[in-house]
Design an enzyme around this catalytic site. Structure first.
Site, PDB file in Angstrom:
ATOM      1  N   GLY A 179       0.811  -1.216   0.000  1.00 49.75           N
ATOM      2  CA  GLY A 179       0.000   0.000   0.000  1.00 49.75           C
ATOM      3  C   GLY A 179       0.840   1.260   0.000  1.00 49.75           C
ATOM      4  CB  ALA A 180       4.277   1.810  -0.841  1.00 46.17           C
ATOM      5  CB  VAL A 191      -1.255  -7.778   0.127  1.00 43.42           C
ATOM      6  CG1 VAL A 191      -0.124  -7.091  -0.625  1.00 43.42           C
ATOM      7  CG2 VAL A 191      -2.077  -6.759   0.913  1.00 43.42           C
ATOM      8  CG  ASN A 237       1.201   1.452   4.814  1.00 44.67           C
ATOM      9  OD1 ASN A 237       0.941   2.159   5.778  1.00 44.67           O
ATOM     10  ND2 ASN A 237       0.895   1.805   3.572  1.00 44.67           N
ATOM     11  CE1 TYR A 251      -6.825   1.770  10.078  1.00 44.75           C
ATOM     12  CE2 TYR A 251      -7.226   2.743  12.239  1.00 44.75           C
ATOM     13  CZ  TYR A 251      -6.384   2.498  11.171  1.00 44.75           C
ATOM     14  OH  TYR A 251      -5.112   2.981  11.197  1.00 44.75           O
ATOM     15  CE  LYS A 256      -4.116  -0.733  10.417  1.00 43.73           C
ATOM     16  NZ  LYS A 256      -2.964  -1.076   9.544  1.00 43.73           N
TER      17      LYS A 256
END
Length: 253
Positions: free
Chosen positions: A12-13, A61, A88, A159, A163
């Protein structure tokens, strides 16, 4: 292992925090894979900016086969296996508390959408990259978390849950991979000023957070990236299974 010898895959870059992390690794001499799912134009523009030590590779991913292809393509691009993974990637999300569903109405599909990328995607990349790391006796896995499961001030239920689960995976994976010389850590931030994801956040919220921190300001993506680099550096060689909160001192427990 010094940064010059590392092949770093940042999921996610293409934009936002991931792009800041990619820049930081390039500035310190690493070779970087800029992974993206849909942000092709941004990812290619970033690689153009970063130069010959960066490459953009598309992959979702959350798909195990795509994650494996991504790791293999990265190794082929640089002639060396991936040494460092930064998990990320984030499922579609807008950091605007006023627009989020409350617990009375949020659906399970929202949770699954966040889990599929943050948790499943991270697991996929760990499983794809770990064999070469184990064979080499060295590897670094850095997961990107949030301070919200310690300080749940906004209703980001899906979210935050994803995490929190990723922190659990961080600690259990550290136990499995540690004997092979692979460390697994997490860096958790609060609201960052500014990423694409936080662009919808009202200015009043930025000001409130700034005044609540000892530093009296909101952390930037570049400052957050500094902490990611610590876990990939030789100076963190005895640190694994940890969660470092980088939010200007807002959360202190």
């Amino acid at each position: 292992m010094t940064f010059e010898k590392q092949v770093v895959l940042v999921s996610g870059a293409g934009r936002g925090l991931g792009a800041a992390i990619a820049r930081a690794f390039i500035e310190n001499g690493a070779q970087v894979v800029v992974n993206y799912r849909r942000s092709e134009a941004q990812a290619k523009a970033l690689v153009e900016e970063l130069g010959q030590r960066a490459v953009a590779i598309q992959a979702d991913v959350s798909d195990p086969l795509e994650a494996r292809r991504l790791v293999n393509d990265a190794a082929e691009a640089f002639g060396h296996h991936v040494t460092t993974v930064v998990n990320n990637a984030l499922g579609d999300f807008s950091f605007n508390g006023d627009a989020r569903e409350k617990i009375q109405t949020i659906g399970w599909d929202d949770f699954l959408g966040q889990m599929d990328v943050a948790l499943h995607g991270s697991l996929n990349l760990i499983q794809a990259a770990a064999p070469a790391m184990e064979a080499a006796g060295w590897g670094r896995i850095i997961n990107i978390g949030t301070n919200l499961f310690q300080n749940p001030v906004v209703p980001y239920h899906d979210y935050t849950a994803a995490k929190a689960a990723l922190l659990s995976l961080t600690r259990t994976a550290a136990g499995d991979l540690g004997p092979s010389g692979i460390t697994v850590n997490m860096v958790s931030g609060g609201l960052l000023r500014v990423t694409d994801a936080s662009a919808a956040t009202p200015e009043a919220i930025f000001e409130l957070i700034a005044q609540s921190t000892p530093l009296r300001r909101v952390t930037t993506p570049a400052e957050f990236a500094d902490a990611v680099l610590f876990f990939a550096s030789p100076w963190s060689r005895a640190v694994t299974g940890q969660n470092l909160v980088v939010d200007g001192g807002l959360v202190r427990d």
